[in-house]
Design a protein around this motif. Structure first.
Motif, short mmCIF file in Angstrom:
data_model
loop_
_atom_site.label_atom_id
_atom_site.label_comp_id
_atom_site.label_asym_id
_atom_site.label_seq_id
_atom_site.Cartn_x
_atom_site.Cartn_y
_atom_site.Cartn_z
N THR A 1 -18.98 -22.45 -21.22
CA THR A 1 -18.01 -21.53 -21.95
C THR A 1 -17.22 -20.25 -21.96
N LEU A 2 -16.80 -20.47 -21.01
CA LEU A 2 -15.18 -18.82 -20.63
C LEU A 2 -13.71 -20.09 -20.56
N MET B 1 -25.55 -11.66 -17.27
CA MET B 1 -24.93 -11.49 -17.47
C MET B 1 -24.14 -12.29 -17.76
N ASN B 2 -23.36 -12.46 -19.35
CA ASN B 2 -22.80 -13.47 -19.18
C ASN B 2 -22.03 -13.32 -20.76
N VAL C 1 -14.76 -11.50 -17.62
CA VAL C 1 -15.66 -12.02 -18.35
C VAL C 1 -17.16 -11.08 -16.78
N ASP C 2 -18.28 -11.63 -17.29
CA ASP C 2 -19.17 -10.58 -16.14
C ASP C 2 -19.72 -12.25 -15.86
N CYS D 1 -22.49 -24.23 -14.77
CA CYS D 1 -22.84 -23.00 -12.80
C CYS D 1 -21.58 -22.39 -14.05
N GLN D 2 -21.88 -20.81 -12.84
CA GLN D 2 -21.74 -19.49 -13.51
C GLN D 2 -20.01 -19.37 -12.42
N ILE D 3 -19.83 -18.65 -13.30
CA ILE D 3 -18.36 -18.73 -12.77
C ILE D 3 -18.74 -17.49 -11.41
N GLY D 4 -19.23 -16.51 -11.49
CA GLY D 4 -19.45 -15.83 -10.18
C GLY D 4 -19.87 -16.52 -9.08
#
Length: 475
Positions: free
Chosen positions: A120-121, A97-98, A112-113, A142-145
């Motif tokens: 990236t974002l 989910m990106n 964003v997802d 790392c992911q924003i979630g």
């Protein structure tokens, strides 16, 4: 086994075979985090592509009492997202989910997802001449979630605040599978309880973040980076107060780096060179940035001049190019790898009132020296917001089997001093499972009851990230 087969079969119906991993080799990377610690074997790893699929998975787990732990970019430090060693859990990875949903440069917002990688974002925002200020050493993975679920901090908290201050809207799958969608790109919204704040910093225990609306800022047009040398932490703190005044509100980072950390960085990154002509006990890595026509050089020159006259500043270097600035920031990044190369050691993430940092540092160093004279203290971090990473390297000659009990004892001693100064044992890494015992030892009864009540209200079966932050009812 039959129940497990039924679970896998149902999950494959929901996601397709590509969305469900069950082979041991495929599961290996979902069992470890950045520290190298290894969790238990998950029932399976599910990889949904959208929020509807997340909701279907969570609803199924809710109906069939299947414990579930969401997982982001594997960069956590408190064992919150790894599968449990004792209870079999389903791991839900958000890596597929990106997608960037919407960029609105006029509104300075980005939707964003949750699986979007932070780097990236940030790049997407910069392409629109905007800036998302959350900055971490792990931002390439790392992911924003996960950042939202742990209320991540990083080097820019001084100017922009924690992740909590950077979220305008949120989409969350509740523990029973319902979708709570508050993806409004509003900078002001005062209609009742701000429910999104319940899930920011909850570490996946109250719901699974699947999407977010993020607050953007004008992209800085001018940035100046400097490394300053000071005699001790008292001089660093006085220099920080002076920098806040000389640099107005444009100071974005003010990082404390002791000499030992600089040496660890040079060991880990051989391309690094000592940035000053002579060694000093303590350094500050600072950055000032502006999106308009501010004279940053004049501000920093005034800081150098006034800091030197006051006896606070022994030496310093101002980066004259982007390449030189990156070299200075490489010190901050490489010293973490240098610590990891020393083997098992104590990592802490504490915060205190800025005015208490010097006295705390002295008392804590004294207590550690009394308990283990051969141990090495390296206290560094975001001095501008009171966040110290007070880490301890055990004696190099100490046997591996003797390290864990020693480090546990030193951690307890340290946390007692933190509590005496009305500080926090977790400034930005969270509680997870690793810090749970220490967290509960200092949690007042009314706060515990309220947290337990919120958890019971939203997740009465305790299926979502069970045993993280709070123990399960049976423990």
């Amino acid at each position: 086994m039959s129940n497990d087969n039924a679970l896998i079969g149902e999950l494959e119906k929901l996601l397709g075979a590509r969305g469900v991993l069950t082979q041991e080799d495929d599961l290996a990377r979902y069992r470890t985090d950045w520290t190298g610690r290894c969790g238990g074997m998950p029932l399976a790893v599910v990889r949904p592509e959208n929020t509807a699929q997340v909701a279907d998975i969570v609803a199924y787990c809710h109906r069939h009492d299947v414990p579930l732990v969401p997982q982001g970019g594997h960069s956590g430090l408190v064992c919150g997202a790894m599968p449990d060693e004792e209870r079999a859990e389903l791991v839900l990875s958000l890596e597929r989910m990106n997608q960037v949903r919407e960029l609105d440069p006029l509104n300075f917002s980005l939707s964003v997802d949750a699986g979007c990688v932070l780097q990236t974002l940030k790049e997407v925002a910069e392409e629109a001449d905007c800036y998302f200020p959350l900055a971490l050493g792990a931002q390439g993975s790392c992911q924003i979630g996960g950042n939202i679920s742990t209320n991540a901090g990083g080097i820019n908290v001084l100017r922009y605040g924690m992740t909590r201050q950077l979220v305008l809207g949120l989409e969350v799958v509740m523990p029973d599978g319902r979708i709570l969608s508050h993806m409004r790109a509003l900078h002001k919204n005062n209609t009742g309880y701000d429910l999104k704040q319940l899930f920011i910093g909850a570490e996946g225990t109250l719901g699974i973040v699947t999407g977010a609306v993020l607050k953007l800022f004008p992209k800085p047009q001018v940035t100046r980076t400097a490394l300053l040398a000071c005699a001790d932490i008292d001089a660093v703190l006085a220099l920080y107060a002076l920098a806040r005044r000389c640099c107005c509100d444009l100071l974005t980072a003010f990082e404390l780096i002791p000499r030992h950390c600089l040496e660890l960085a040079m060991q880990a990154a051989p391309e690094l060179r000592d940035p000053l002509d002579s060694a000093h006990p303590t350094y500050v890595l600072m950055e000032v940035a502006a999106s308009g026509p501010a004279d940053l050089d004049a501000m920093i020159e005034a800081l150098f001049e006034q800091g030197s006259e006051a006896g606070l500043l022994a030496d310093g270097v101002l980066a004259s190019s982007e390449a030189q600035a990156q070299q200075l920031w490489l010190i901050r990044e490489a010293m973490l790898e240098g610590q990891r190369q020393t083997g098992e050691h104590l990592r802490t993430d504490i915060s205190l009132p800025i005015s208490s940092l010097s006295l705390f540092h002295a008392q804590a160093c004294h207590a550690i020296a009394e308990a283990c004279p051969e141990a090495t203290v390296i206290a560094y971090g975001h001095i501008g917001d009171g966040n110290l990473h007070f880490n301890i390297l055990p004696p190099a000659t100490l046997a591996e089997a003797e390290r864990p009990p020693l480090l546990h004892d030193l951690e307890l001693r340290l946390f007692e001093i933190v509590e005496a100064f009305d500080g926090s044992i977790s400034a930005e890494h969270g509680i997870g499972r690793l810090k749970q015992a220490a967290f509960l030892d200092t949690l007042p009864g009314p706060e515990y009851d309220l947290m337990r009540g919120i958890k019971h209200l939203l997740d009465p079966r305790e299926l979502l990230s069970p045993g993280r932050i709070l123990p399960t009812s049976g423990e």
